[in-house]
Design an enzyme around this catalytic site. Structure first.
Site, PDB file in Angstrom:
ATOM      1  N   SER A   3       0.372  -3.177  -1.273  1.00  0.00           N
ATOM      2  CA  SER A   3      -0.705  -3.044  -0.305  1.00  0.00           C
ATOM      3  C   SER A   3      -0.535  -3.902   0.943  1.00  0.00           C
ATOM      4  O   SER A   3      -1.505  -4.292   1.586  1.00  0.00           O
ATOM      5  CB  SER A   3      -2.056  -3.354  -0.948  1.00  0.00           C
ATOM      6  OG  SER A   3      -2.364  -2.405  -1.910  1.00  0.00           O
ATOM      7  N   GLU A  50      -4.869  -7.924  -5.274  1.00  0.00           N
ATOM      8  CA  GLU A  50      -5.419  -6.618  -4.912  1.00  0.00           C
ATOM      9  C   GLU A  50      -6.675  -6.285  -5.702  1.00  0.00           C
ATOM     10  O   GLU A  50      -7.020  -5.112  -5.886  1.00  0.00           O
ATOM     11  CB  GLU A  50      -4.343  -5.551  -5.099  1.00  0.00           C
ATOM     12  CG  GLU A  50      -3.136  -5.766  -4.201  1.00  0.00           C
ATOM     13  CD  GLU A  50      -2.093  -4.688  -4.369  1.00  0.00           C
ATOM     14  OE1 GLU A  50      -2.367  -3.539  -4.003  1.00  0.00           O
ATOM     15  OE2 GLU A  50      -1.009  -5.002  -4.884  1.00  0.00           O
ATOM     16  N   ASN A  63       5.306   3.378  -5.553  1.00  0.00           N
ATOM     17  CA  ASN A  63       4.082   2.800  -6.085  1.00  0.00           C
ATOM     18  C   ASN A  63       3.676   3.575  -7.339  1.00  0.00           C
ATOM     19  O   ASN A  63       3.407   4.772  -7.260  1.00  0.00           O
ATOM     20  CB  ASN A  63       2.993   2.889  -5.008  1.00  0.00           C
ATOM     21  CG  ASN A  63       1.734   2.139  -5.362  1.00  0.00           C
ATOM     22  OD1 ASN A  63       1.419   1.940  -6.532  1.00  0.00           O
ATOM     23  ND2 ASN A  63       1.003   1.739  -4.341  1.00  0.00           N
ATOM     24  N   TYR A 108      -6.659   0.151   4.145  1.00  0.00           N
ATOM     25  CA  TYR A 108      -7.897   0.260   3.384  1.00  0.00           C
ATOM     26  C   TYR A 108      -9.179   0.282   4.208  1.00  0.00           C
ATOM     27  O   TYR A 108     -10.213   0.681   3.702  1.00  0.00           O
ATOM     28  CB  TYR A 108      -7.962  -0.873   2.342  1.00  0.00           C
ATOM     29  CG  TYR A 108      -6.865  -0.748   1.323  1.00  0.00           C
ATOM     30  CD1 TYR A 108      -6.837   0.332   0.446  1.00  0.00           C
ATOM     31  CD2 TYR A 108      -5.826  -1.660   1.264  1.00  0.00           C
ATOM     32  CE1 TYR A 108      -5.815   0.485  -0.470  1.00  0.00           C
ATOM     33  CE2 TYR A 108      -4.806  -1.520   0.347  1.00  0.00           C
ATOM     34  CZ  TYR A 108      -4.808  -0.451  -0.520  1.00  0.00           C
ATOM     35  OH  TYR A 108      -3.799  -0.309  -1.419  1.00  0.00           O
ATOM     36  N   ASP A 142       7.153   5.672  -0.453  1.00  0.00           N
ATOM     37  CA  ASP A 142       6.969   5.444   0.977  1.00  0.00           C
ATOM     38  C   ASP A 142       8.311   5.429   1.699  1.00  0.00           C
ATOM     39  O   ASP A 142       9.308   4.914   1.173  1.00  0.00           O
ATOM     40  CB  ASP A 142       6.253   4.118   1.214  1.00  0.00           C
ATOM     41  CG  ASP A 142       4.860   4.087   0.597  1.00  0.00           C
ATOM     42  OD1 ASP A 142       4.266   5.168   0.438  1.00  0.00           O
ATOM     43  OD2 ASP A 142       4.373   2.984   0.273  1.00  0.00           O
ATOM     44  N   ARG A 190       3.790   7.361  -5.875  1.00  0.00           N
ATOM     45  CA  ARG A 190       3.893   7.650  -4.439  1.00  0.00           C
ATOM     46  C   ARG A 190       5.049   6.851  -3.859  1.00  0.00           C
ATOM     47  O   ARG A 190       5.135   5.640  -4.062  1.00  0.00           O
ATOM     48  CB  ARG A 190       2.605   7.273  -3.715  1.00  0.00           C
ATOM     49  CG  ARG A 190       2.468   7.910  -2.327  1.00  0.00           C
ATOM     50  CD  ARG A 190       1.355   7.310  -1.508  1.00  0.00           C
ATOM     51  NE  ARG A 190       1.725   5.992  -1.015  1.00  0.00           N
ATOM     52  CZ  ARG A 190       1.053   4.887  -1.275  1.00  0.00           C
ATOM     53  NH1 ARG A 190      -0.032   4.914  -2.040  1.00  0.00           N
ATOM     54  NH2 ARG A 190       1.463   3.735  -0.792  1.00  0.00           N
ATOM     55  N   GLY A 231      -3.284   3.926  -4.725  1.00  0.00           N
ATOM     56  CA  GLY A 231      -4.707   3.729  -4.518  1.00  0.00           C
ATOM     57  C   GLY A 231      -5.488   5.027  -4.668  1.00  0.00           C
ATOM     58  O   GLY A 231      -5.003   6.107  -4.329  1.00  0.00           O
ATOM     59  N   GLU A 261       9.732   1.921  -0.977  1.00  0.00           N
ATOM     60  CA  GLU A 261       9.324   1.546  -2.329  1.00  0.00           C
ATOM     61  C   GLU A 261       8.590   2.699  -2.996  1.00  0.00           C
ATOM     62  O   GLU A 261       8.175   3.651  -2.329  1.00  0.00           O
ATOM     63  CB  GLU A 261       8.425   0.306  -2.301  1.00  0.00           C
ATOM     64  CG  GLU A 261       7.147   0.488  -1.510  1.00  0.00           C
ATOM     65  CD  GLU A 261       6.322  -0.791  -1.446  1.00  0.00           C
ATOM     66  OE1 GLU A 261       5.742  -1.163  -2.490  1.00  0.00           O
ATOM     67  OE2 GLU A 261       6.257  -1.401  -0.370  1.00  0.00           O
TER      68      GLU A 261
END
Length: 304
Positions: free
Chosen positions: A145, A19, A267, A208, A249, A247, A271, A265
């Site tokens: 990601s 990443e 994070n 992205y 999800d 964050r 990002g 999951e």
């Protein structure tokens, strides 16, 4: 750190993970925001000499803008603890735990949070046969990601032909049809819920690329689902021991109501690019991007 003296902030970015490019984008955006927030910023592309670079710079705070392995899995956090430099986001244990998707799910289950079935299997075996009844998803257990994510549809006759750069052990997870929801947590508050709308699979490009997905924020979902996302994200943040910003999800099969909402999951290094979800959520609740970045710097510490 004197409130009258601009803090010297080393923004570490890049690194050697899959990443890297996203991290460079995150780092540049955060560095610009921190300068706007009156910080003295030094941008650092994290290489093998990172500890030496930081010793030379002697920052007040390290702003961790790394993504993926080494930067998000407890490794750089351990180095910063050793150097005793305050840093942003989660500490060693929470970072390592959240980066391992299967161990994260075990923590969720122990706390009574809903997940879908998954197993860890050898990549060679996954390429040879269906190790789970389709539909299912195959992904690395410790990358983010949507790097190397394969969706095996219900009618698939053959197993997925994984690329050679996939790890030896992969996660195989039951696929949940429905909507992609996400909630950020900033310190001790959940911000809001975003509904991520795409034409197809929410892959790396959708996350992205400009126009790769559309974000409906706040999500137009039943209040019960909205409240559950806020509650589950806050609980996940605390269960894993996260700090700063995280964050979580979700997938939601709306035909099943609350029973159709599951955690995927958490994070620990969300990002922070122009298309990223957490800054957008912060903006929606009245926190500008420079304010968010400055708050992360003020929240930084060791022993996280």
């Amino acid at each position: 750190m004197s409130s009258r003296t601009p803090p010297k902030v080393a923004v570490i970015m890049g690194g050697p993970s899959a990443e890297r490019e996203v991290s460079l984008s995150t780092g540049r955006e955060c560095a610009a925001a921190l300068r706007e927030a009156e910080c003295n910023v030094i941008e650092v592309d994290a290489g093998r000499d990172l500890s030496e670079r930081l010793a030379e710079i002697s920052p007040d705070v390290v702003f961790n803008a790394l993504h993926g392995r080494w930067g998000e899995d407890g490794c750089v956090q351990g180095m910063l603890e050793w150097l005793q430099i305050p840093y942003t986001h989660s500490g060693v244990l929470a970072s390592a735990l959240a980066m391992d998707k299967q161990k994260t799910k075990a923590a969720y289950v122990a706390a009574g949070l809903p997940v879908v079935d998954s197993i860890i299997a050898p990549a060679k075996e996954v390429k040879r046969r269906h190790v789970m009844e389709p539909p299912y998803v195959v992904k690395p257990n410790n990358e983010g990601s949507s790097v190397g994510v394969y969706l095996v549809r219900e009618a698939a006759n053959t197993p997925p032909q994984l690329s050679d750069d996939m790890p030896e052990q992969v996660m195989v997870e039951q696929y949940v049809a429905g909507r992609e929801l996400t909630t950020s947590v900033m310190g001790d508050r959940a911000l809001t819920v975003t509904d991520i709308i795409t034409e197809g699979w929410y892959d790396y490009h959708a996350k992205y690329a400009e126009g790769g997905s559309r974000h409906e924020v706040p999500a137009q979902v039943p209040q019960e689902i909205f409240d559950a996302c806020m509650d589950y994200a806050m609980r996940a943040h605390n269960i894993l021991g996260c700090r700063g910003l995280s964050r979580t999800d979700f997938r939601w099969d709306e035909s099943k109501g609350l029973e159709g909402l599951v955690l995927l999951e958490t994070n620990t290094q969300p990002g922070m690019t122009p298309t990223s979800l957490s800054p957008e959520q912060a903006q929606k609740v009245g926190i500008s991007f420079p304010e968010l970045c400055r708050w992360l710097v003020e929240d930084a510490s060791c022993n996280r």
